[in-house]
Design a protein around this motif. Structure first.
Motif, PDB file in Angstrom:
ATOM      1  N   GLY A 352       0.818  -1.209   0.000  1.00  0.00           N
ATOM      2  CA  GLY A 352       0.000   0.000   0.000  1.00  0.00           C
ATOM      3  C   GLY A 352       0.849   1.254   0.000  1.00  0.00           C
ATOM      4  O   GLY A 352       2.080   1.204  -0.015  1.00  0.00           O
ATOM      5  N   ARG A 394      -3.244  -1.876  -6.441  1.00  0.00           N
ATOM      6  CA  ARG A 394      -4.526  -1.789  -5.729  1.00  0.00           C
ATOM      7  C   ARG A 394      -5.239  -3.142  -5.631  1.00  0.00           C
ATOM      8  O   ARG A 394      -6.220  -3.260  -4.899  1.00  0.00           O
ATOM      9  CB  ARG A 394      -5.428  -0.770  -6.416  1.00  0.00           C
ATOM     10  CG  ARG A 394      -4.893   0.653  -6.368  1.00  0.00           C
ATOM     11  CD  ARG A 394      -5.873   1.649  -6.983  1.00  0.00           C
ATOM     12  NE  ARG A 394      -5.322   2.988  -7.041  1.00  0.00           N
ATOM     13  CZ  ARG A 394      -5.343   3.859  -6.024  1.00  0.00           C
ATOM     14  NH1 ARG A 394      -5.888   3.513  -4.868  1.00  0.00           N
ATOM     15  NH2 ARG A 394      -4.811   5.066  -6.172  1.00  0.00           N
ATOM     16  N   ALA A 397      -5.710  -4.140  -2.115  1.00  0.00           N
ATOM     17  CA  ALA A 397      -6.372  -3.182  -1.224  1.00  0.00           C
ATOM     18  C   ALA A 397      -7.196  -3.853  -0.137  1.00  0.00           C
ATOM     19  O   ALA A 397      -7.372  -3.296   0.954  1.00  0.00           O
ATOM     20  CB  ALA A 397      -7.249  -2.238  -2.048  1.00  0.00           C
ATOM     21  N   ASP A 398      -7.717  -5.050  -0.400  1.00  0.00           N
ATOM     22  CA  ASP A 398      -8.509  -5.756   0.618  1.00  0.00           C
ATOM     23  C   ASP A 398      -7.658  -6.222   1.789  1.00  0.00           C
ATOM     24  O   ASP A 398      -8.205  -6.566   2.847  1.00  0.00           O
ATOM     25  CB  ASP A 398      -9.205  -6.970  -0.005  1.00  0.00           C
ATOM     26  CG  ASP A 398     -10.331  -6.574  -0.937  1.00  0.00           C
ATOM     27  OD1 ASP A 398     -11.453  -6.390  -0.446  1.00  0.00           O
ATOM     28  OD2 ASP A 398     -10.087  -6.441  -2.151  1.00  0.00           O
ATOM     29  N   GLY A 400      -5.178  -4.932   4.051  1.00  0.00           N
ATOM     30  CA  GLY A 400      -4.509  -3.742   4.548  1.00  0.00           C
ATOM     31  C   GLY A 400      -3.713  -3.977   5.815  1.00  0.00           C
ATOM     32  O   GLY A 400      -3.382  -5.107   6.190  1.00  0.00           O
TER      33      GLY A 400
END
Length: 432
Positions: A352, A394, A397-398, A400
Motif C-alpha cells: 500500500g 490496488r 487493497a482488501d 490492509g
C-alpha cells in the motif's frame, strides 16, 4: 568481501562480494528503499529495469540478512493464505488474477537468474506435496481446485510412485508441482543486489534508518553516518521491523521458523531421495526439505514466536527428521538456525501507500513464509506504480494494515499453531 560468519549453511556458502559502503553524508534520491531482502531488492531492481536511475537501497545489516537469506529456498506460486480461502474472499476472477501474479513471478525469477547469471544453485525440477495422512481427499480437493479455478495442473503421485522418489514409509501419496524450483536463497539475494547495483541502484549496507520524517514535499531518512532526501520511500523490512512507522510495524507479527543442514551424506542421501525436487507435507505444521548440491539434506519446519538458539533448533528438527527418514539416525547436523518472517492477520501480503501527510510512503511486507514468488510479484507492482503510475498494486487493497495487537497477537498465533499441531497429531494417531 565474504559474508560475516554465522551459523547458517547459506552464510557459510555465500558468494563472496565486495561489501556495499554505508550511507555517508547528505544525499538525494527519487526513491529510497528501506530493507535489503527480497521485497526491497525486487522493487529496486524493477525500478532500475524501468529506467529509474535515482534509486537508493538502505540495509541495516547486509543484503539478505533476514528471512530472505535464511529460508528453505522453495520457489512456487501462491500465498500463505490458501487457494480456497482466497477464492472465497475475492471470487474467482480476482483470486485467479492474484494467484497469476505469483505464477508469472516464478517465471520472472527463472528469467532473472539467467539474465543476470545469478549463481544460486537453482534446481528447476519441481516441488512435491507429500500426504502425511492416509486420507487422499485433501490432495484430491486441492488438485481439483487448482485445475478448475486457477488453471494450474499438479500431477497425482500414487503411493508407490511417491515412495520411489521419497523413500520414507511416512507418506501415503502426493502431488507434483512442475512450475516450481528451489535455490540457495542468500546467493539469490546477493545476485539481485548485484543486478540492481549494475543498473545504477546505490546499495548501502550497515545503514540502519533511525529517523524518517517529512521535510517539505520529500522524506528525510537518517542513518548513523548520513541522511537521504527522497521523493518516495518504500518500507520493506519484513519480520525485522525498522520501527519507523507505527501503523506498518503493528500490522505484522514477527514469527520464527527453523532450518538445519546435515553433513554431506553421500550415498545415504540417495537412500532417502531419488529426486531433485523439493518436498513438503500436508500438515498445518509441515516439514519441508530438499537435497543440496554437496549431498547434504536441508530440513526446515515448525513456527514459533521464539527465535531459538542453534542447539535448540537442532534438537527439535532432528526429532522431526527421524520421523520421516529413520535411516538418517545419527547423521551429523552441521548447521542450524532460525529467522523471522512477517505475518499478517489475514495471511496475505500487505502492499500500500500513504495518503495526505504520508503521500510518497509505500510498504510491502507480510509474506508469511511464502516470500520468493510473492516478493518478486509485489516488487514488480511497486516498481510499476512508482515509475509509471500503474495502479495494479490496488489489487491488494482488501489486505490492509490490520492491527495485530501485539503482544497478544503473538500469543494468539502461538496458541493457534499449537492447536493445529495437536489436531495433526490426533489425526495421525487415529489413523494408526
Amino acid at each position: 568481501m565474504k559474508q560475516p560468519s554465522v551459523s547458517s549453511y547459506y552464510a557459510a556458502t555465500a558468494s563472496p562480494y565486495e561489501a556495499y559502503a554505508p550511507l555517508q553524508g547528505r544525499q538525494e534520491a527519487r526513491v529510497a528503499v528501506v530493507g535489503g531482502g527480497y521485497a526491497g531488492l525486487n522493487t529496486a531492481l524493477g525500478l532500475a529495469e524501468r529506467g529509474v536511475r535515482d534509486v537508493v537501497l538502505l540495509e541495516r545489516e547486509r543484503v539478505g540478512f533476514g528471512a530472505s537469506g535464511r529460508n528453505g529456498g522453495f520457489v512456487f506460486a501462491g500465498y500463505s493464505l490458501g487457494e480456497q480461502a482466497l477464492l472465497d474472499q475475492l471470487g474467482e476472477t480476482r483470486a485467479r488474477a492474484l494467484f497469476g501474479l505469483t505464477t508469472a513471478a516464478v517465471e520472472r525469477i527463472r528469467a532473472r537468474i539467467a539474465r543476470y547469471a545469478i549463481a544460486c544453485d537453482a534446481v528447476d525440477e519441481g516441488v512435491i506435496w507429500a500426504n502425511w495422512f492416509r486420507d487422499p481427499e485433501v490432495l484430491r480437493r486441492r488438485q481439483q481446485l487448482l485445475s478448475e479455478h486457477y488453471g494450474v495442473g499438479w500431477d497425482w503421485l500414487p503411493q508407490e510412485q511417491l515412495r520411489e522418489r521419497v523413500r520414507s514409509p511416512r507418506y501415503s501419496d502426493g502431488l507434483y508441482e512442475h512450475n516450481a524450483l528451489h535455490l540457495h536463497p542468500l546467493n539469490y539475494a546477493i545476485g539481485l543486489a548485484s543486478a540492481a547495483a549494475g543498473q545504477g541502484v546505490r546499495v548501502h549496507e550497515q545503514s540502519e534508518v533511525r529517523r524518517l520524517k517529512r521535510e517539505g514535499s520529500r522524506w528525510l531518512l537518517g542513518t548513523a553516518q548520513g541522511e537521504l532526501l527522497a521523493e518516495q520511500v518504500v518500507l520493506a523490512c519484513g519480520g525485522y521491523l525498522a520501527d519507523l512507522y507505527k501503523p506498518i510495524d503493528r500490522a505484522v507479527l514477527p514469527i520464527a521458523t527453523y532450518v538445519m543442514a546435515t553433513e554431506p551424506l553421500g550415498e545415504r542421501l540417495d537412500e532417502c531421495l531419488a529426486t531433485r525436487a523439493a518436498v513438503y507435507d500436508s500438515r498445518f505444521a509441515f516439514d519441508y526439505y530438499r537435497p543440496l548440491p554437496d549431498k547434504r539434506l536441508l530440513w526446515g519446519g515448525r513456527i514459533s514466536i521464539r527465535n531459538r538458539s542453534p542447539q535448540a533448533v537442532q534438537r527439535l528438527l532432528r526429532h522431526d527428521l527421524a520421523q520421516v527418514f529413520p535411516q538418517l539416525k545419527g547423521a551429523k547436523i552441521e548447521y542450524a538456525w532460525s529467522g523471522l518472517m512477517s505475518y499478517a492477520r489475514h495471511q496475505m501480503p500487505q502492499l500500500g501507500r500513504g495518503e495526505g501527510d504520508d503521500a510518497g510512503l509505500w510498504w510491502a511486507q507480510a509474506f508469511g513464509g511464502h516470500g520468493l514468488a510473492p516478493t518478486c510479484a509485489l516488487g514488480e507492482l511497486l516498481a510499476a506504480a512508482i515509475a509509471e503510475g500503474d495502479d495494479g498494486w490496488r489489487q491488494f487493497a482488501d489486505y490492509g494494515l490490520a492491527n495485530t495487537h501485539k503482544p497478544f497477537g503473538l500469543l494468539a498465533a502461538q496458541l493457534n499453531y499449537w492447536w493445529q499441531q495437536a489436531r495433526d497429531g490426533l489425526k495421525t494417531r487415529l489413523e494408526g
